[in-house]
Scaffold this motif. Structure first.
Motif, PDB file in Angstrom:
ATOM      1  N   ILE A 165       0.824  -1.217   0.000  1.00 11.25           N
ATOM      2  CA  ILE A 165       0.000   0.000   0.000  1.00 11.25           C
ATOM      3  C   ILE A 165       0.855   1.262   0.000  1.00 11.25           C
ATOM      4  O   ILE A 165       0.603   2.184  -0.798  1.00 11.25           O
ATOM      5  CB  ILE A 165      -0.993  -0.027   1.182  1.00 11.25           C
ATOM      6  CG1 ILE A 165      -2.037  -1.125   0.940  1.00 11.25           C
ATOM      7  CG2 ILE A 165      -1.674   1.327   1.355  1.00 11.25           C
ATOM      8  CD1 ILE A 165      -3.047  -1.283   2.049  1.00 11.25           C
ATOM      9  N   PRO A 166       1.895   1.378   0.862  1.00 15.78           N
ATOM     10  CA  PRO A 166       2.746   2.578   0.752  1.00 15.78           C
ATOM     11  C   PRO A 166       3.422   2.710  -0.611  1.00 15.78           C
ATOM     12  O   PRO A 166       3.569   3.813  -1.134  1.00 15.78           O
ATOM     13  CB  PRO A 166       3.785   2.365   1.868  1.00 15.78           C
ATOM     14  CG  PRO A 166       3.129   1.436   2.831  1.00 15.78           C
ATOM     15  CD  PRO A 166       2.286   0.529   2.002  1.00 15.78           C
ATOM     16  N   LEU A 167       3.820   1.571  -1.201  1.00 18.37           N
ATOM     17  CA  LEU A 167       4.471   1.615  -2.505  1.00 18.37           C
ATOM     18  C   LEU A 167       3.503   2.079  -3.587  1.00 18.37           C
ATOM     19  O   LEU A 167       3.855   2.890  -4.451  1.00 18.37           O
ATOM     20  CB  LEU A 167       5.027   0.231  -2.841  1.00 18.37           C
ATOM     21  CG  LEU A 167       5.951   0.123  -4.066  1.00 18.37           C
ATOM     22  CD1 LEU A 167       7.160   1.026  -3.891  1.00 18.37           C
ATOM     23  CD2 LEU A 167       6.388  -1.313  -4.281  1.00 18.37           C
ATOM     24  N   LEU A 168       2.262   1.592  -3.541  1.00 13.58           N
ATOM     25  CA  LEU A 168       1.266   2.002  -4.531  1.00 13.58           C
ATOM     26  C   LEU A 168       0.921   3.481  -4.385  1.00 13.58           C
ATOM     27  O   LEU A 168       0.678   4.172  -5.386  1.00 13.58           O
ATOM     28  CB  LEU A 168       0.002   1.150  -4.393  1.00 13.58           C
ATOM     29  CG  LEU A 168       0.103  -0.314  -4.811  1.00 13.58           C
ATOM     30  CD1 LEU A 168      -1.216  -1.030  -4.589  1.00 13.58           C
ATOM     31  CD2 LEU A 168       0.523  -0.432  -6.276  1.00 13.58           C
ATOM     32  N   ARG A 169       0.867   3.967  -3.160  1.00 12.28           N
ATOM     33  CA  ARG A 169       0.571   5.384  -2.957  1.00 12.28           C
ATOM     34  C   ARG A 169       1.678   6.252  -3.530  1.00 12.28           C
ATOM     35  O   ARG A 169       1.427   7.368  -3.981  1.00 12.28           O
ATOM     36  CB  ARG A 169       0.396   5.673  -1.460  1.00 12.28           C
ATOM     37  CG  ARG A 169      -0.933   5.165  -0.905  1.00 12.28           C
ATOM     38  CD  ARG A 169      -1.064   5.448   0.572  1.00 12.28           C
ATOM     39  NE  ARG A 169      -2.374   5.036   1.058  1.00 12.28           N
ATOM     40  CZ  ARG A 169      -2.731   5.045   2.338  1.00 12.28           C
ATOM     41  NH1 ARG A 169      -1.875   5.431   3.261  1.00 12.28           N
ATOM     42  NH2 ARG A 169      -3.939   4.654   2.690  1.00 12.28           N
ATOM     43  N   SER A 201       5.000  -8.144 -12.624  1.00 12.06           N
ATOM     44  CA  SER A 201       6.134  -9.010 -12.281  1.00 12.06           C
ATOM     45  C   SER A 201       7.194  -8.270 -11.476  1.00 12.06           C
ATOM     46  O   SER A 201       8.082  -8.894 -10.890  1.00 12.06           O
ATOM     47  CB  SER A 201       6.779  -9.570 -13.559  1.00 12.06           C
ATOM     48  OG  SER A 201       5.851 -10.272 -14.337  1.00 12.06           O
ATOM     49  N   TRP A 202       7.100  -6.953 -11.477  1.00 13.18           N
ATOM     50  CA  TRP A 202       8.134  -6.124 -10.858  1.00 13.18           C
ATOM     51  C   TRP A 202       7.765  -5.715  -9.430  1.00 13.18           C
ATOM     52  O   TRP A 202       8.522  -4.999  -8.777  1.00 13.18           O
ATOM     53  CB  TRP A 202       8.358  -4.864 -11.694  1.00 13.18           C
ATOM     54  CG  TRP A 202       9.741  -4.306 -11.614  1.00 13.18           C
ATOM     55  CD1 TRP A 202      10.338  -3.731 -10.530  1.00 13.18           C
ATOM     56  CD2 TRP A 202      10.715  -4.258 -12.655  1.00 13.18           C
ATOM     57  NE1 TRP A 202      11.609  -3.325 -10.826  1.00 13.18           N
ATOM     58  CE2 TRP A 202      11.866  -3.638 -12.143  1.00 13.18           C
ATOM     59  CE3 TRP A 202      10.717  -4.659 -13.985  1.00 13.18           C
ATOM     60  CZ2 TRP A 202      13.001  -3.415 -12.896  1.00 13.18           C
ATOM     61  CZ3 TRP A 202      11.856  -4.436 -14.737  1.00 13.18           C
ATOM     62  CH2 TRP A 202      12.975  -3.822 -14.210  1.00 13.18           C
ATOM     63  N   VAL A 203       6.611  -6.133  -8.936  1.00 15.14           N
ATOM     64  CA  VAL A 203       6.168  -5.677  -7.616  1.00 15.14           C
ATOM     65  C   VAL A 203       5.796  -6.880  -6.769  1.00 15.14           C
ATOM     66  O   VAL A 203       4.684  -7.391  -6.863  1.00 15.14           O
ATOM     67  CB  VAL A 203       4.972  -4.715  -7.730  1.00 15.14           C
ATOM     68  CG1 VAL A 203       4.582  -4.199  -6.351  1.00 15.14           C
ATOM     69  CG2 VAL A 203       5.286  -3.548  -8.652  1.00 15.14           C
ATOM     70  N   LEU A 250      12.995   0.884  -4.851  1.00 15.47           N
ATOM     71  CA  LEU A 250      13.834   1.841  -5.574  1.00 15.47           C
ATOM     72  C   LEU A 250      13.628   1.791  -7.078  1.00 15.47           C
ATOM     73  O   LEU A 250      13.827   2.793  -7.769  1.00 15.47           O
ATOM     74  CB  LEU A 250      15.308   1.593  -5.236  1.00 15.47           C
ATOM     75  CG  LEU A 250      15.705   1.825  -3.769  1.00 15.47           C
ATOM     76  CD1 LEU A 250      17.151   1.413  -3.542  1.00 15.47           C
ATOM     77  CD2 LEU A 250      15.493   3.279  -3.372  1.00 15.47           C
ATOM     78  N   THR A 251      13.244   0.620  -7.601  1.00 18.18           N
ATOM     79  CA  THR A 251      13.154   0.494  -9.057  1.00 18.18           C
ATOM     80  C   THR A 251      11.729   0.532  -9.604  1.00 18.18           C
ATOM     81  O   THR A 251      11.529   0.857 -10.765  1.00 18.18           O
ATOM     82  CB  THR A 251      13.803  -0.823  -9.531  1.00 18.18           C
ATOM     83  OG1 THR A 251      13.084  -1.945  -8.980  1.00 18.18           O
ATOM     84  CG2 THR A 251      15.259  -0.892  -9.086  1.00 18.18           C
ATOM     85  N   ALA A 252      10.732   0.174  -8.774  1.00 20.43           N
ATOM     86  CA  ALA A 252       9.350   0.116  -9.276  1.00 20.43           C
ATOM     87  C   ALA A 252       8.845   1.461  -9.796  1.00 20.43           C
ATOM     88  O   ALA A 252       8.187   1.499 -10.845  1.00 20.43           O
ATOM     89  CB  ALA A 252       8.421  -0.430  -8.199  1.00 20.43           C
ATOM     90  N   PRO A 253       9.111   2.597  -9.118  1.00 19.00           N
ATOM     91  CA  PRO A 253       8.659   3.869  -9.692  1.00 19.00           C
ATOM     92  C   PRO A 253       9.272   4.144 -11.070  1.00 19.00           C
ATOM     93  O   PRO A 253       8.579   4.614 -11.982  1.00 19.00           O
ATOM     94  CB  PRO A 253       9.130   4.903  -8.655  1.00 19.00           C
ATOM     95  CG  PRO A 253       9.215   4.138  -7.376  1.00 19.00           C
ATOM     96  CD  PRO A 253       9.679   2.783  -7.769  1.00 19.00           C
ATOM     97  N   TYR A 254      10.564   3.835 -11.216  1.00 22.00           N
ATOM     98  CA  TYR A 254      11.215   4.024 -12.519  1.00 22.00           C
ATOM     99  C   TYR A 254      10.625   3.079 -13.556  1.00 22.00           C
ATOM    100  O   TYR A 254      10.356   3.476 -14.706  1.00 22.00           O
ATOM    101  CB  TYR A 254      12.719   3.778 -12.372  1.00 22.00           C
ATOM    102  CG  TYR A 254      13.477   3.831 -13.677  1.00 22.00           C
ATOM    103  CD1 TYR A 254      13.803   5.054 -14.268  1.00 22.00           C
ATOM    104  CD2 TYR A 254      13.860   2.660 -14.332  1.00 22.00           C
ATOM    105  CE1 TYR A 254      14.494   5.109 -15.469  1.00 22.00           C
ATOM    106  CE2 TYR A 254      14.550   2.701 -15.533  1.00 22.00           C
ATOM    107  CZ  TYR A 254      14.868   3.930 -16.088  1.00 22.00           C
ATOM    108  OH  TYR A 254      15.551   3.968 -17.290  1.00 22.00           O
TER     109      TYR A 254
END
Length: 606
Positions: free
Chosen positions: A135-139, A335-337, A383-387
């Motif tokens: 949830i924090p990552l998706l936000r 696949s990246w999350v 670190l990489t999912a937003p990119y």
């Protein structure tokens, strides 16, 4: 209470909240900093010794905390989302879990060298991801379309499934193998599903009845809901170990999707409590592990984690979604999350101890290896999912588009200017004439009430990061700002100044906590803007240069110029408010309301 115990408790809270704040400021995954804080407090400095501090209460406290976190995660799940993503979520949490379990168990045995029993248990533990990380990552990422809903549902649902799977694997192991434990598994699965679902649903029904009949005063709603969550978790666990996690998840989902009572205060309380619990749990669990046992110097551990990230997760996603209507870039991002979270840490810690009590070898590897998986996956995906989301075009970083509550002529002019400058806009209004005019102008406009309960799920808000409430009704504007605070944050919800001057702070003034940020200036009420625009004032954009700067704009249009927004050189949109006035510079674009100027007095460059 001894000084050391007080210092230990204080360090948990201070390190946890500071780590959350630093993560927010630096746009980093908070759990990574929480783990670092736990290592500093525990094995590095020795300030925090959780086993000495909590003793036998440690794992019961962890279990209850995880239950509360999963309940809060369930509160964020809306069944309407399943219309689009239900089949994919079911596949990911059934076929996907099985694929992950089998491949992770094989990798643990063949690569790390763990014997089959702990390897199979480790594979079951590592199927979970969980809301503590997802949830924090998706936000932070805010993926577009349905992909965010898929990841959220998968992350929350597979936590209780994974925990129950780990329990059943352990029970089969203790029973003496698969053949001897077949009846145990079948009966355990049925009992976990029935007990967890029934108790969770009954907990939700109990809360609805109590709230609907006003048996609970407002100040006790949150404590009572917390009590019912703990009761449901404990009762389900008494019938089948770890069925409590399923019970609280079901309870959260049922409460979130009922239409009889408002649970807004409960949701807000649980969100705040979740942050505190996640912060404390990761500090505590990380502080228990000696750094020398984490295995960062073990090449086999690194290969195992790499296989989890680069082989097992993609294989699981592509097998589970082979018949799904997902674009290739969406499957790649899915696949990246797959970061692991607090449930994996807690379950691994508990079962490592229980297997060791029964004399199984390699049990001491489970907790350190699980924590290494958590640390590396959180760091890698965080670190990489937003990119990756930006490169795959499934999310937009720092969304600066605007949701307008209102579609009056001057708002349409403003939205058109923003569209020309590359910013997305969405207009909503209950006036069909305004909506029709906006659509004829090529704007994204919807006939709806800004206070509609399901508006944020009905609208596509990709690229939208702000609300501007510009209706003639001050109360509606305030309610709209409150309604969208959870989505955009309190710093990005704006409304027109109320007709009662806030400068006076006297009778009739609007309380600070019941409105958004006041737009443009304290004098810029709806009546003021309407009077200006009826006097042929216009919404205008002006490219500022060294020769024609902001001072020149004010000289040309006089004291009546009302700056609204500035697009800076980096392409970011800054909004004027009653408490914030940007200083436009040459090379930036100013959007303002100005009185008309005769053509012969306009500079050629304007």
């Amino acid at each position: 209470m001894s000084e050391s115990m007080l210092l230990g408790l204080a360090s948990i809270v201070v390190l946890g909240i500071v780590a959350q704040w630093i993560a927010w400021r630096l746009h980093l995954p908070s759990i990574l900093l929480l783990l670092i804080g736990g290592f500093i407090a525990g094995p590095i400095t020795g300030i925090l010794r959780p086993d000495d501090l909590f003793g036998g209460l440690l794992f019961p406290l962890v279990s209850i905390s995880v239950a509360i976190i999963l309940f809060e995660g369930g509160l964020s799940l809306e069944l309407r989302e399943l219309r689009q993503v239900g089949k994919i979520v079911i596949s990911l949490t059934t076929t996907g879990i099985f694929v992950t379990w089998v491949l992770a168990s094989l990798a643990a045995h063949l690569v790390v060298g763990i014997q089959w029993v702990p390897a199979i248990l480790l594979g079951a533990i590592l199927v979970v991801s969980g809301p503590t990380v997802i949830i924090p990552l998706l936000r932070h990422i805010r993926p577009a379309g349905n992909i965010g809903s898929i990841i959220k549902w998968e992350g929350i649902i597979n936590d209780p499934i994974g925990a129950i799977l780990a329990v059943l694997v352990f029970e089969v192991t203790i029973a003496g193998g698969f053949q001897a434990g077949t009846s145990t598994v079948v009966f355990g699965v049925i009992k976990a599903i029935v007990a967890g679902s029934a108790i969770g649903f009954m907990g939700a029904v109990l809360m609805v009845l109590l709230l609907k009949r006003y048996f609970i005063p407002d100040f006790l709603q949150n404590p009572v809901s917390l009590m019912v969550v703990i009761m449901a978790y404990t009762a389900a666990n008494a019938l089948q170990h770890e069925a409590g996690l399923l019970a609280v998840t079901i309870m959260g989902i049922a409460l979130a999707n009922q239409k009889y009572v408002s649970i807004r205060h409960i949701v807000e309380f649980k969100e705040n409590l979740r942050v505190l619990l996640i912060s404390s749990l990761f500090i505590i669990l990380a502080a228990r592990l000696p750094l020398s046992e984490l295995g960062f110097d073990n090449i086999h551990y690194w290969i195992f984690v790499a296989i989890l990230i680069l082989v097992i997760r993609p294989a699981m996603v592509f097998v589970s979604t082979r018949k799904a209507e997902l674009k290739m870039q969406e499957k790649i991002f899915l696949s990246w999350v797959a970061p692991r979270g607090i449930v994996a840490a807690a379950v691994a810690s508990v079962f490592a101890i229980r297997l060791a009590e029964h004399g199984y070898p390699h049990c001491d590897i489970l907790a350190p290896l699980t924590f290494m998986v958590i640390i590396v996956t959180v760091a890698f995906y965080g670190l990489t999912a937003p990119y990756a989301a930006r490169q795959l075009k499934v999310a937009k970083p720092n969304p600066q588009g605007i949701l307008f509550a209102g579609a009056q002529p001057w708002i349409r002019d403003l939205a058109k200017i923003l569209n020309e400058e590359g910013f997305q806009t969405v207009l909503i209004d209950t006036n069909w004439g305004n909506i029709t005019a906006a659509r004829n102008a090529g704007l994204n406009a919807h006939y709806s009430n800004v206070l509609s309960e399901n508006l944020h799920t009905d609208l596509v808000l990709d690229g939208i990061g702000r609300l501007l409430a510009l209706t003639p009704n001050d109360e509606v504007n305030s309610l709209a700002a409150l309604h969208f605070q959870d989505i955009f944050g309190s710093s990005e919800v704006y409304q027109l100044s109320a007709r009662v001057s806030q400068a006076k702070k006297g009778k009739g003034a609007m309380p600070l906590h019941l409105h958004g940020r006041f737009l443009f200036s304290k004098e810029a009420t709806y009546d003021y803007l309407l009077k200006r625009l009826q006097s042929e004032a216009i919404v205008k954009k002006t490219r500022l240069t060294e020769e024609f700067d902001f001072s020149a704009v004010k000289r040309m249009y006089g004291a009546t110029v009302l700056p609204m927004m500035v697009i800076n050189k980096a392409g970011n949109l800054r909004i004027y408010t009653a408490d914030y006035e940007p200083s436009p510079e040459a090379g930036e674009t100013l959007i303002s309301i100005v009185d008309r100027v005769p053509d012969d007095k306009k500079p050629d460059r304007e």
